[in-house]
Write an enzyme that holds these catalytic residues in place. Structure first.
Site, PDB file in Angstrom:
ATOM      1  N   SER A 123      45.498  41.625  50.414  1.00 59.31           N
ATOM      2  CA  SER A 123      44.193  41.352  50.044  1.00 59.31           C
ATOM      3  C   SER A 123      43.233  41.575  50.853  1.00 59.31           C
ATOM      4  O   SER A 123      41.935  41.878  50.325  1.00 59.31           O
ATOM      5  CB  SER A 123      43.825  39.684  49.690  1.00 59.31           C
ATOM      6  OG  SER A 123      43.963  39.137  51.155  1.00 59.31           O
ATOM      7  N   HIS A 144      47.465  44.158  43.922  1.00 59.74           N
ATOM      8  CA  HIS A 144      46.745  42.807  44.583  1.00 59.74           C
ATOM      9  C   HIS A 144      46.897  41.767  43.572  1.00 59.74           C
ATOM     10  O   HIS A 144      45.847  41.855  42.506  1.00 59.74           O
ATOM     11  CB  HIS A 144      45.526  43.041  45.298  1.00 59.74           C
ATOM     12  CG  HIS A 144      44.892  41.828  45.782  1.00 59.74           C
ATOM     13  ND1 HIS A 144      43.317  41.695  45.807  1.00 59.74           N
ATOM     14  CD2 HIS A 144      45.382  40.753  46.243  1.00 59.74           C
ATOM     15  CE1 HIS A 144      43.258  40.197  46.195  1.00 59.74           C
ATOM     16  NE2 HIS A 144      44.434  39.662  46.562  1.00 59.74           N
ATOM     17  N   GLU A 156      44.418  44.219  40.946  1.00 61.35           N
ATOM     18  CA  GLU A 156      43.884  44.934  41.550  1.00 61.35           C
ATOM     19  C   GLU A 156      44.826  46.284  42.051  1.00 61.35           C
ATOM     20  O   GLU A 156      45.651  45.784  42.910  1.00 61.35           O
ATOM     21  CB  GLU A 156      42.879  44.584  42.713  1.00 61.35           C
ATOM     22  CG  GLU A 156      41.722  43.861  42.513  1.00 61.35           C
ATOM     23  CD  GLU A 156      41.001  43.501  43.855  1.00 61.35           C
ATOM     24  OE1 GLU A 156      39.456  43.720  43.638  1.00 61.35           O
ATOM     25  OE2 GLU A 156      41.436  43.111  44.803  1.00 61.35           O
ATOM     26  N   ASN A 194      37.177  40.666  46.617  1.00 58.81           N
ATOM     27  CA  ASN A 194      36.383  40.071  47.887  1.00 58.81           C
ATOM     28  C   ASN A 194      35.398  40.574  48.382  1.00 58.81           C
ATOM     29  O   ASN A 194      34.855  39.998  49.316  1.00 58.81           O
ATOM     30  CB  ASN A 194      37.737  40.095  48.912  1.00 58.81           C
ATOM     31  CG  ASN A 194      38.827  39.070  48.670  1.00 58.81           C
ATOM     32  OD1 ASN A 194      38.153  38.006  48.123  1.00 58.81           O
ATOM     33  ND2 ASN A 194      40.076  39.139  49.089  1.00 58.81           N
TER      34      ASN A 194
END
Length: 506
Positions: A123, A144, A156, A194
């Site tokens: 991540s 991800h 992702e 993120n």
């Protein structure tokens, strides 16, 4: 490129919650799955956990027992890493440590064929850095998943500097076949979610630090006005403050201490105090037995016999509020103006990023009360109000009464730039615009990632377009002027679109 055939074996390295979840997803799609963990018995325990969870679906009549049995039989725990060599795709889901992951990937390269795709569920670690010491870095791609992998739709697909585009396309198509919503991202800190999500937490944390309102009130506003599933404080309590704070620090440091990603002193204190959230019973809220969640601050009934509202000009994204007031039985008189409502002694306007006190002085508006952005003014259950220091108590009472007559709960907050929902959405759009400008992902993939990965009510770039040309740019300019900080600088693409009079989807 076509997806991997369901007859091709998938290997998952790491049988924790994430690895087991990924194994379940692949097995549900019909693939034979090798599940490996270096901890003795962990792979068997991972498969047993999958069976236990899915058995509940069988017991509830949501899944047939033969389908469960077939799925579990497709998952084969293996004790030796060499036993995954025949897999066409190997996904590592081990500890977030660069050196440990590099060691595993090196071993996998030696064991697997040249055509095997190696994927990492990292991540936060650079795909480029992970592949730097590999013999075939073009076969490495980020994959991800979001926790819990069987339930969360987003994947992702992250390309490092050396990743072969056809490899990424195969993984993207495979994830889609598995029922996921994959998006492409380049290997930059935080990837899409993120990175772009940092302002969601940061702005609420800053507002608490500035004593604009308490956590329960800010959370309620994000839910009931912004239509987000959770507010920042209940969400960070759920994630765990140690985890959320670590990710913020990681992104902050990876971007060379860019002030946009500045960590919060309040969250640092929670971590240092060991108040990590739900996992240990105390974060912003208490989760101990018998403790109740604090109620949001809500204004009591505000008295007003007024029944006439004057709507001056177009209220932009808040125009639906005019119709809601009319449906509530108020008489609405519409006339030309600069986009504001008059009710009793109050003048109400949608925040443009300035403090109410500053805007009242600059524009010469007496008794100004600002209201916050709502995702849908026809349905919003709560709105924030902020009054200028020059505003009379009677005018504030009238402003409160007006919204209450429309069935909207009112939370009064301290006079801060951009209020709550508006400044958060503007900052989310700002970060998304910067990510797109830097080639991290397409506009559509950024919006999809934020909706599928975090359940946002709308992608931030689509939302920016819906607010109208230049509104987010203007709001950010005003917030930056108020604070005098680079943190709120408008993204170059927002500026360009503003002067080109176009949106992200134009």
């Amino acid at each position: 490129m076509p997806a991997l055939d369901s007859q091709i074996a998938i290997a998952v390295i790491g049988a924790g919650a994430m690895g087991s979840g990924i194994a379940q997803v692949a097995a549900q799609a019909g693939h034979p799955v090798f599940l490996h963990d270096q901890r003795q018995g962990a792979a068997e325990a991972g498969r047993a956990s999958i069976a236990k969870q899915l058995q509940r679906r069988v017991d509830q009549g949501k899944m047939e027992q033969p389908a469960l049995d077939a799925l579990i039989n497709r998952i084969q725990p293996v004790s030796a890493l060499a036993e995954v060599a025949s897999a066409g795709l190997v996904i590592e889901a081990i500890v977030e440590n660069l050196d440990i992951k590099r060691g595993l990937l090196s071993n996998l390269e030696d064991l697997c064929g040249d055509d095997t795709i190696l994927a990492t569920n990292t991540s936060s670690i650079s795909i480029t850095a992970l592949g730097a010491q590999m013999k075939r870095p073009q076969r490495l791609v980020g994959m991800h998943f979001f926790n819990p992998a069987p339930l969360m739709a987003l994947v992702e697909v992250v390309l490092g500097l050396a990743t072969d585009k056809t490899v990424a396309e195969t993984v993207h198509a495979t994830a889609s076949n598995w029922g996921k919503k994959p998006v492409y991202a380049t290997s930059t800190p935080g990837f899409i979610v993120n990175r772009v999500a940092r302002p969601f937490y940061a702005e609420s944390l800053r507002l608490v630090q500035e004593q604009a309102a308490d956590p329960a009130t800010l959370d309620a506003l994000m839910r009931e006005a912004g239509n987000f599933r959770m507010g920042a404080f209940e969400l960070t309590d759920l994630i765990g403050h140690d985890v959320n704070y670590a990710v913020t620090n990681s992104v902050f440091n990876a971007y060379f201490q860019d002030s946009r990603f500045l960590p919060s002193l309040i969250q640092q204190e929670l971590v240092e105090a060991g108040r990590l959230g739900r996992k240990n019973g105390q974060g912003f809220y208490s989760y101990r037995d018998g403790d109740e969640r604090p109620a949001p601050q809500t204004e009591p009934d505000c008295d007003s016999t007024e029944q006439v509202v004057i709507a001056e000009g177009d209220l932009g994204p808040a125009q639906a509020l005019v119709e809601r007031l009319r449906e509530a039985g108020l008489t609405v008189i519409e006339r030309d103006g600069t986009g504001q409502l008059r009710f009793g002694q109050a003048v109400l306007a949608l925040t443009d990023g300035r403090m109410a006190t500053e805007r009242a002085a600059a524009d010469g508006i007496a008794n100004l009360v600002l209201f916050d952005l709502a995702f849908d003014y026809r349905k919003a259950g709560r709105l924030a109000l902020a009054a200028a220091d020059q505003t009379s108590a009677r005018a504030l009472q009238d402003a409160c009464a007006l919204l209450q007559k429309a069935g909207i709960a009112v939370s009064r907050i301290a006079d801060r730039p951009g209020l709550v929902v508006m400044r958060t959405v503007a900052m989310l759009a700002n970060e998304a615009a910067d990510a797109h400008l830097q080639g991290v992902a397409t506009v559509a993939d950024i919006d999809l990632a934020m909706q599928a990965g975090l359940n946002y009510p709308e992608g931030p770039l689509s939302w920016s377009d819906r607010l109208g040309n230049g509104r987010v740019f203007t709001v950010l300019n005003h917030i930056q002027n108020s604070y005098g900080e680079d943190r709120y600088r408008p993204a170059l693409l927002l500026r360009k679109n503003h002067f080109a009079n176009k949106g992200f989807y134009a």
